[in-house]
Design a protein around this motif. Structure first.
Motif, short mmCIF file in Angstrom:
data_model
loop_
_atom_site.label_atom_id
_atom_site.label_comp_id
_atom_site.label_asym_id
_atom_site.label_seq_id
_atom_site.Cartn_x
_atom_site.Cartn_y
_atom_site.Cartn_z
N GLY A 22 54.60 25.03 67.54
CA GLY A 22 54.76 26.39 67.06
C GLY A 22 54.24 26.61 65.65
N TYR A 23 53.53 25.63 65.11
CA TYR A 23 53.01 25.74 63.76
C TYR A 23 51.58 26.24 63.78
CZ TYR A 23 57.15 23.25 62.38
OH TYR A 23 58.45 22.91 62.19
N LEU A 24 51.22 26.98 62.74
CA LEU A 24 49.85 27.45 62.67
C LEU A 24 49.31 27.28 61.27
CD1 LEU A 24 49.67 30.51 61.17
CD2 LEU A 24 50.84 31.10 63.25
N THR A 25 48.00 27.15 61.20
CA THR A 25 47.29 27.07 59.94
C THR A 25 46.19 28.10 59.99
OG1 THR A 25 47.74 24.70 59.76
CG2 THR A 25 45.94 25.58 58.41
N LEU A 26 46.18 28.98 58.99
CA LEU A 26 45.12 29.98 58.95
C LEU A 26 43.82 29.31 58.54
CD1 LEU A 26 46.76 33.08 57.20
CD2 LEU A 26 46.32 32.71 59.62
#
Length: 120
Positions: A22-26
């Motif tokens: 559920g983690y994101l990196t722009l």
């Protein structure tokens, strides 16, 4: 995932899907300060998972945390920002190490105002 899809549907075409946790990196090229990003974030905010106490999920804060995590990664610290407003550290990351402290100092300007360690 629904939040990422909504962001793309509202014009942030290269908004990433979250990873399995559920983690994101722009990625480079997404500016969370643009009016388009801000409008999409407001339109999609209801799709964020329940943040629970102590987590910050305002779209601009999520974007700032993602930028902070990306900066930390660029400084050799394996950190991820989650869609739930939390930062996740890979095992072996020592927040007390001189390397981590130097990276955090370099990236501190990206922590959103009002969050712990953020600008006043």
């Amino acid at each position: 995932m629904a939040f990422a899809q909504c962001m793309r549907a509202h014009g942030v075409t290269n908004f990433p899907d979250p990873d399995a946790q559920g983690y994101l990196t722009l990625p480079q090229g997404i500016d969370p300060n643009t009016p388009q990003f801000q409008a999409a974030g407001q339109a999609c905010a209801s799709l964020l998972p329940d943040a629970g106490p102590g987590r910050v999920t305002a779209p601009q804060n999520l974007a700032g945390l993602a930028q902070y995590a990306t900066c930390m990664q660029q400084h050799g610290q394996p950190i991820s920002a989650g869609a739930n407003g939390q930062l996740s550290f890979d095992s072996g990351v020592d927040p007390n190490s001189p390397q981590f402290q130097a990276a955090s100092k370099a990236c501190q300007k990206l922590v959103p105002a009002g969050l712990p360690g953020g600008a006043p």
